[in-house]
Design a protein around this motif. Sequence first.
Motif, PDB file in Angstrom:
ATOM      1  N   LYS A  33      77.697  61.383  58.208  1.00 50.29           N
ATOM      2  CA  LYS A  33      78.119  62.768  58.480  1.00 50.29           C
ATOM      3  C   LYS A  33      78.552  62.956  59.927  1.00 50.29           C
ATOM      4  O   LYS A  33      79.130  63.974  60.275  1.00 50.29           O
ATOM      5  N   ARG A  34      78.194  61.981  60.761  1.00 51.16           N
ATOM      6  CA  ARG A  34      78.458  62.158  62.206  1.00 51.16           C
ATOM      7  C   ARG A  34      78.578  60.795  62.855  1.00 51.16           C
ATOM      8  O   ARG A  34      77.880  59.849  62.469  1.00 51.16           O
ATOM      9  N   VAL A  35      79.470  60.708  63.821  1.00 59.64           N
ATOM     10  CA  VAL A  35      79.628  59.488  64.624  1.00 59.64           C
ATOM     11  C   VAL A  35      79.635  59.913  66.085  1.00 59.64           C
ATOM     12  O   VAL A  35      80.296  60.890  66.431  1.00 59.64           O
ATOM     13  N   TRP A  95      60.281  56.428  66.848  1.00 57.02           N
ATOM     14  CA  TRP A  95      60.503  56.746  68.258  1.00 57.02           C
ATOM     15  C   TRP A  95      61.463  55.713  68.823  1.00 57.02           C
ATOM     16  O   TRP A  95      61.343  54.530  68.523  1.00 57.02           O
ATOM     17  N   ARG A  96      62.456  56.129  69.617  1.00 59.51           N
ATOM     18  CA  ARG A  96      63.387  55.174  70.201  1.00 59.51           C
ATOM     19  C   ARG A  96      63.625  55.459  71.682  1.00 59.51           C
ATOM     20  O   ARG A  96      63.625  56.606  72.113  1.00 59.51           O
ATOM     21  N   GLU A  97      63.777  54.363  72.404  1.00 64.57           N
ATOM     22  CA  GLU A  97      64.135  54.439  73.831  1.00 64.57           C
ATOM     23  C   GLU A  97      65.213  53.393  74.070  1.00 64.57           C
ATOM     24  O   GLU A  97      65.150  52.318  73.481  1.00 64.57           O
ATOM     25  N   ASP A 119      65.691  68.910  64.640  1.00 55.98           N
ATOM     26  CA  ASP A 119      65.239  67.675  63.984  1.00 55.98           C
ATOM     27  C   ASP A 119      64.572  66.709  64.969  1.00 55.98           C
ATOM     28  O   ASP A 119      63.956  65.724  64.560  1.00 55.98           O
ATOM     29  N   TYR A 120      64.675  67.007  66.277  1.00 47.54           N
ATOM     30  CA  TYR A 120      64.158  66.082  67.299  1.00 47.54           C
ATOM     31  C   TYR A 120      62.662  66.294  67.525  1.00 47.54           C
ATOM     32  O   TYR A 120      62.186  67.423  67.569  1.00 47.54           O
ATOM     33  N   ILE A 121      61.945  65.196  67.686  1.00 49.47           N
ATOM     34  CA  ILE A 121      60.562  65.246  68.178  1.00 49.47           C
ATOM     35  C   ILE A 121      60.623  64.597  69.560  1.00 49.47           C
ATOM     36  O   ILE A 121      60.838  63.392  69.670  1.00 49.47           O
TER      37      ILE A 121
HETATM   38  C1  T46 Z   1      69.583  58.882  69.200  1.00 50.14           C
HETATM   39  C2  T46 Z   1      70.050  58.054  70.334  1.00 50.14           C
HETATM   40  C3  T46 Z   1      70.400  56.654  69.921  1.00 50.14           C
HETATM   41  C4  T46 Z   1      75.274  66.751  70.709  1.00 50.14           C
HETATM   42  O1  T46 Z   1      75.707  67.875  71.016  1.00 50.14           O
HETATM   43  N1  T46 Z   1      75.635  66.196  69.514  1.00 50.14           N
HETATM   44  C5  T46 Z   1      75.221  64.964  69.130  1.00 50.14           C
HETATM   45  O2  T46 Z   1      75.576  64.521  68.028  1.00 50.14           O
HETATM   46  C6  T46 Z   1      74.343  64.234  69.994  1.00 50.14           C
HETATM   47  C7  T46 Z   1      73.828  62.868  69.595  1.00 50.14           C
HETATM   48  C8  T46 Z   1      73.987  64.797  71.185  1.00 50.14           C
HETATM   49  N2  T46 Z   1      74.448  66.026  71.541  1.00 50.14           N
HETATM   50  C9  T46 Z   1      74.099  66.585  72.860  1.00 50.14           C
HETATM   51  C10 T46 Z   1      72.635  66.940  73.055  1.00 50.14           C
HETATM   52  C11 T46 Z   1      72.434  66.693  74.532  1.00 50.14           C
HETATM   53  O3  T46 Z   1      72.820  67.835  75.256  1.00 50.14           O
HETATM   54  O4  T46 Z   1      74.407  65.588  73.822  1.00 50.14           O
HETATM   55  C12 T46 Z   1      73.446  65.583  74.876  1.00 50.14           C
HETATM   56  C13 T46 Z   1      72.797  64.202  75.007  1.00 50.14           C
HETATM   57  O5  T46 Z   1      71.984  63.942  73.856  1.00 50.14           O
HETATM   58  P1  T46 Z   1      70.559  63.203  73.948  1.00 50.14           P
HETATM   59  O6  T46 Z   1      69.909  63.544  75.218  1.00 50.14           O
HETATM   60  O7  T46 Z   1      69.827  63.475  72.683  1.00 50.14           O
HETATM   61  O8  T46 Z   1      71.054  61.667  73.993  1.00 50.14           O
HETATM   62  P2  T46 Z   1      70.184  60.340  73.882  1.00 50.14           P
HETATM   63  O9  T46 Z   1      71.057  59.237  74.361  1.00 50.14           O
HETATM   64  O10 T46 Z   1      68.856  60.487  74.499  1.00 50.14           O
HETATM   65  O11 T46 Z   1      69.950  60.173  72.289  1.00 50.14           O
HETATM   66  C14 T46 Z   1      71.036  59.993  71.422  1.00 50.14           C
HETATM   67  C15 T46 Z   1      70.846  60.826  70.143  1.00 50.14           C
HETATM   68  O12 T46 Z   1      70.625  62.193  70.490  1.00 50.14           O
HETATM   69  C16 T46 Z   1      69.689  60.353  69.311  1.00 50.14           C
HETATM   70  O13 T46 Z   1      69.711  60.964  68.042  1.00 50.14           O
HETATM   71  O14 T46 Z   1      68.983  58.365  68.270  1.00 50.14           O
HETATM   72  O15 T46 Z   1      71.151  58.616  71.053  1.00 50.14           O
END
Ligand code: T46
Length: 133
Positions: A33-35, A95-97, A119-121
Motif C-alpha cells: 500500500k505504500r513505498v 522493535w527496529r533500529e 500504529d507506532y509504538i
Molecule cells: C520503519 C523504518 C524502517 C510519513 O509522513 N510517511 C511515511 O510513510 C513515513 C515512513 C514517515 N513519514 C514521516 C513521519 C516523520 O515525520 O516522515 C518522518 C520520518 O519518519 P520516522 O521518524 O518514522 O522514520 P524512521 O526512519 O525512524 O522509520 C521509518 C518508518 O517510519 C518505520 O515504519 O519501519 O523507517
Amino acid sequence: MSLAEWVNFPSLGDERGSLVALEANQTVPFEIKRVYYIFATQQDVARGYHAHKNLKQVAICITGKCRMIIDDGKVREEVWLDSPTKGLLINDLVWREMHDFSKDCVLLVLASEHYDEEDYIRNYDEFIKIVGA
Ligand code: T46
C-alpha cells in the motif's frame, strides 16, 4: 531460532546489467500500500526506535548498507542490509533500529498499510508490556 526472515529477489540480469522486480503477493508476501525510501542519512545517525502494531514491511538496501536491530521482546538480533536482491521481512510487533548507514545507502521499504502515526509504538517499555515479554 532466528528472528530475521529474508526474501530473496531473483536478479533478472543480462549483459546490460541487473533488474529486480518486486511484485505484491508474489516476491513480496503482502499487498503493497505504500513505498518509501530513506537516503542521504547523516553520519552517525540512528533511526527507527519503534515497533508497529499492525504493519508488515520489506526493507531492501538497494545501494550501500546499514545495520538493523530487530527485537521481538524475547530475541534481539542484528543484521546487515547490504544487497539489492535481499529484503528483510519485518512483521508486526518487532522493535527496529537502524544504524551505521553508509553514505550511499538507499533503504527502500515496502509497506502493507498506509502511514498511520497511531500504529507506532515509540516507547520500548510500552512495547515490552504489549508483547508480554
Ligand atoms: C520503519 C523504518 C524502517 C510519513 O509522513 N510517511 C511515511 O510513510 C513515513 C515512513 C514517515 N513519514 C514521516 C513521519 C516523520 O515525520 O516522515 C518522518 C520520518 O519518519 P520516522 O521518524 O518514522 O522514520 P524512521 O526512519 O525512524 O522509520 C521509518 C518508518 O517510519 C518505520 O515504519 O519501519 O523507517
